[in-house]
Design a protein around this motif. Sequence first.
Motif, mmCIF file in Angstrom:
data_model
loop_
_atom_site.group_PDB
_atom_site.id
_atom_site.type_symbol
_atom_site.label_atom_id
_atom_site.label_comp_id
_atom_site.label_asym_id
_atom_site.label_seq_id
_atom_site.Cartn_x
_atom_site.Cartn_y
_atom_site.Cartn_z
ATOM 1 N N GLU A 105 37.978 13.289 -13.837
ATOM 2 C CA GLU A 105 38.818 12.273 -13.205
ATOM 3 C C GLU A 105 40.041 11.975 -14.064
ATOM 4 O O GLU A 105 41.154 11.825 -13.549
ATOM 5 N N ARG A 106 39.862 11.949 -15.390
ATOM 6 C CA ARG A 106 40.987 11.669 -16.295
ATOM 7 C C ARG A 106 42.089 12.715 -16.183
ATOM 8 O O ARG A 106 43.250 12.426 -16.463
ATOM 9 N N VAL A 107 41.742 13.931 -15.817
ATOM 10 C CA VAL A 107 42.746 14.998 -15.709
ATOM 11 C C VAL A 107 42.986 15.413 -14.251
ATOM 12 O O VAL A 107 43.486 16.495 -13.968
ATOM 13 N N ASN A 108 42.601 14.531 -13.328
ATOM 14 C CA ASN A 108 42.821 14.748 -11.886
ATOM 15 C C ASN A 108 42.228 16.065 -11.387
ATOM 16 O O ASN A 108 42.863 16.792 -10.623
ATOM 17 N N MET A 109 40.995 16.375 -11.812
ATOM 18 C CA MET A 109 40.370 17.627 -11.384
ATOM 19 C C MET A 109 39.045 17.428 -10.662
ATOM 20 O O MET A 109 38.290 18.379 -10.485
ATOM 21 N N THR A 110 38.755 16.225 -10.205
ATOM 22 C CA THR A 110 37.477 16.004 -9.525
ATOM 23 C C THR A 110 37.341 16.861 -8.272
ATOM 24 O O THR A 110 36.236 17.263 -7.907
ATOM 25 N N GLY A 111 38.439 17.199 -7.640
ATOM 26 C CA GLY A 111 38.407 18.049 -6.456
ATOM 27 C C GLY A 111 37.992 19.483 -6.757
ATOM 28 O O GLY A 111 37.696 20.253 -5.848
ATOM 29 N N TYR A 112 37.963 19.845 -8.036
ATOM 30 C CA TYR A 112 37.595 21.203 -8.461
ATOM 31 C C TYR A 112 36.218 21.256 -9.122
ATOM 32 O O TYR A 112 35.827 22.285 -9.656
ATOM 33 N N ALA A 113 35.490 20.161 -9.086
ATOM 34 C CA ALA A 113 34.210 20.068 -9.797
ATOM 35 C C ALA A 113 33.261 21.199 -9.443
ATOM 36 O O ALA A 113 32.552 21.734 -10.309
#
Length: 138
Positions: A122-130
Amino acid sequence: MTVLDLRHVSHAYGSLKAVDDISLSVEAGEIVSLMGPSGCGKSTLLRLAAGLEPLQAGEILIDGRRVAAAGKETVPPDKRGIGFMFQDYALFPHLSVVENVAFGLHDTPKARRAATAMAALERVNMTGYADAYPHTLS
């Protein structure tokens, strides 16, 4: 405040000029993206800033402090305060993004490990790539 300042930086591998007279300043809080085709010098520029390649021409400053200048003593990589993660080689291809992030948390309880990994994404705006795998990312 300028946190990274590259001044007239050049680097060659034999006769191949990978970086040719690049100057770039990055301000605190600024997000910068290096884009271009494979082999255009993006990784070389990052390696130079991190101190993983010897500087052949120009100078590099971090937080206003000169860390490298052609022909002069340089600050070693571990003293520069720069993190560098390779795109492919530091990731497990058989694990998803979130599993790669959580990998080092093996001594943490499973539920907390997942929450910690997702918070990092979430801190690096990558939750959509989990749930994505390394080979699907660039």
